[in-house]
Design a protein around this motif. Sequence first.
Motif, short mmCIF file in Angstrom:
data_model
loop_
_atom_site.label_atom_id
_atom_site.label_comp_id
_atom_site.label_asym_id
_atom_site.label_seq_id
_atom_site.Cartn_x
_atom_site.Cartn_y
_atom_site.Cartn_z
N TYR A 118 25.33 -5.16 -5.69
CA TYR A 118 24.95 -6.02 -4.57
C TYR A 118 24.52 -7.38 -5.10
CZ TYR A 118 24.79 -1.65 -2.02
OH TYR A 118 25.12 -0.46 -1.45
N VAL A 119 24.77 -8.41 -4.30
CA VAL A 119 24.36 -9.76 -4.66
C VAL A 119 23.75 -10.43 -3.42
CG1 VAL A 119 26.11 -10.02 -6.45
CG2 VAL A 119 26.61 -10.78 -4.14
N TYR A 120 22.98 -11.47 -3.66
CA TYR A 120 22.46 -12.29 -2.58
C TYR A 120 23.39 -13.47 -2.37
CZ TYR A 120 18.05 -9.81 -2.97
OH TYR A 120 17.09 -8.84 -2.99
N VAL A 121 23.59 -13.85 -1.11
CA VAL A 121 24.39 -15.02 -0.78
C VAL A 121 23.44 -16.12 -0.35
CG1 VAL A 121 26.16 -15.99 0.74
CG2 VAL A 121 26.39 -13.64 -0.10
N VAL A 122 23.56 -17.28 -1.00
CA VAL A 122 22.73 -18.43 -0.65
C VAL A 122 23.45 -19.20 0.44
CG1 VAL A 122 21.76 -20.60 -1.50
CG2 VAL A 122 21.82 -18.59 -3.00
N ASN A 123 22.76 -19.42 1.53
CA ASN A 123 23.31 -20.19 2.63
C ASN A 123 22.54 -21.50 2.71
OD1 ASN A 123 24.61 -21.10 4.91
ND2 ASN A 123 23.63 -19.68 6.31
N ASN A 124 23.15 -22.59 2.26
CA ASN A 124 22.51 -23.89 2.28
C ASN A 124 22.62 -24.45 3.69
OD1 ASN A 124 21.63 -26.50 2.01
ND2 ASN A 124 22.78 -26.89 0.12
N LEU A 125 21.51 -24.42 4.42
CA LEU A 125 21.51 -24.86 5.81
C LEU A 125 21.76 -26.36 5.97
CD1 LEU A 125 18.52 -22.71 7.11
CD2 LEU A 125 20.97 -22.20 7.25
N ARG A 126 21.64 -27.10 4.89
CA ARG A 126 21.87 -28.55 4.94
C ARG A 126 23.17 -28.96 4.26
NH1 ARG A 126 15.97 -28.50 4.04
NH2 ARG A 126 15.07 -29.05 6.04
N ARG A 127 24.02 -28.01 4.00
CA ARG A 127 25.27 -28.29 3.29
C ARG A 127 26.15 -29.30 4.02
NH1 ARG A 127 29.18 -24.19 0.15
NH2 ARG A 127 30.83 -25.66 -0.24
N GLU A 128 26.28 -29.15 5.31
CA GLU A 128 27.12 -30.06 6.09
C GLU A 128 26.58 -31.49 6.03
OE1 GLU A 128 30.16 -29.62 7.39
OE2 GLU A 128 30.03 -27.64 6.46
N ASP A 129 25.26 -31.65 6.11
CA ASP A 129 24.66 -32.98 5.99
C ASP A 129 24.97 -33.59 4.64
OD1 ASP A 129 23.57 -32.81 8.50
OD2 ASP A 129 21.54 -32.36 7.82
N LEU A 130 24.83 -32.79 3.58
CA LEU A 130 25.12 -33.28 2.23
C LEU A 130 26.59 -33.64 2.07
CD1 LEU A 130 22.98 -30.78 0.17
CD2 LEU A 130 22.56 -33.22 0.44
N HIS A 131 27.45 -32.81 2.62
CA HIS A 131 28.89 -33.08 2.54
C HIS A 131 29.24 -34.37 3.28
CE1 HIS A 131 33.13 -32.35 2.12
NE2 HIS A 131 33.28 -32.49 3.44
N LEU A 132 28.69 -34.54 4.45
CA LEU A 132 28.91 -35.75 5.24
C LEU A 132 28.44 -36.99 4.49
CD1 LEU A 132 29.85 -36.99 7.93
CD2 LEU A 132 27.55 -36.61 8.79
N LEU A 133 27.27 -36.89 3.89
CA LEU A 133 26.74 -38.01 3.12
C LEU A 133 27.63 -38.31 1.91
CD1 LEU A 133 24.39 -40.00 2.92
CD2 LEU A 133 23.22 -38.30 1.50
N ASP A 134 28.07 -37.26 1.19
CA ASP A 134 28.93 -37.46 0.04
C ASP A 134 30.25 -38.13 0.39
OD1 ASP A 134 27.14 -36.35 -1.72
OD2 ASP A 134 28.12 -34.39 -1.81
N THR A 135 30.83 -37.74 1.51
CA THR A 135 32.16 -38.26 1.87
C THR A 135 32.08 -39.61 2.59
OG1 THR A 135 32.14 -36.99 3.93
CG2 THR A 135 33.22 -35.99 2.01
N SER A 136 30.91 -39.98 3.11
CA SER A 136 30.84 -41.24 3.86
C SER A 136 30.19 -42.37 3.08
CB SER A 136 30.07 -41.01 5.17
OG SER A 136 28.72 -40.70 4.89
N THR A 137 29.61 -42.06 1.94
CA THR A 137 28.94 -43.10 1.16
C THR A 137 29.95 -43.93 0.40
OG1 THR A 137 27.02 -41.67 0.90
CG2 THR A 137 27.18 -43.53 -0.61
N VAL A 138 29.86 -45.22 0.60
CA VAL A 138 30.76 -46.15 -0.08
C VAL A 138 29.92 -47.08 -0.95
CG1 VAL A 138 32.47 -47.99 0.21
CG2 VAL A 138 32.40 -46.06 1.83
N VAL A 139 30.28 -47.20 -2.20
CA VAL A 139 29.57 -48.09 -3.11
C VAL A 139 30.16 -49.49 -2.98
CG1 VAL A 139 28.97 -48.56 -5.50
CG2 VAL A 139 29.09 -46.19 -4.68
#
Length: 134
Positions: free
Chosen positions: A112-133
Amino acid sequence: NGIVGQVINVTDNYAAVMSVLSKDFKVSAKFKKNEFFGNLHWDGINSTSATLEEIPKHVPAKVGDTIVTSGFSQLFPRNVMIGVVEKVNAAPEKTFLDITVHLSTGFGNLSYVYVVNNLRREDLHLLDTSTVVK
């Protein structure tokens, strides 16, 4: 006792996981004692160890040091156990250390293993893909 892999697909009753013991799996890892980080991946040879890369030679790395997740990716929170340093090699012609990490997860007897569910994953993904340097 440590990380197992990444869930890549699910149904109502099951989940498919890309194991740490896959050549396609990489995770951001760090030394617990000094926060130096690099990428950890399986070398494809031994099911009890992996390779930690991109650690500069000036980093004081020694056998027995604890390696944990860095928290820099969306996969795992900070400081989840990965393993301990098994071997350190400072080849003169290389800029980085060659580090072998003994994995803390016993892959031969997992039930058996534990599954980590990052409740803020979508926010982080959105930030990663929308940030422009600029």
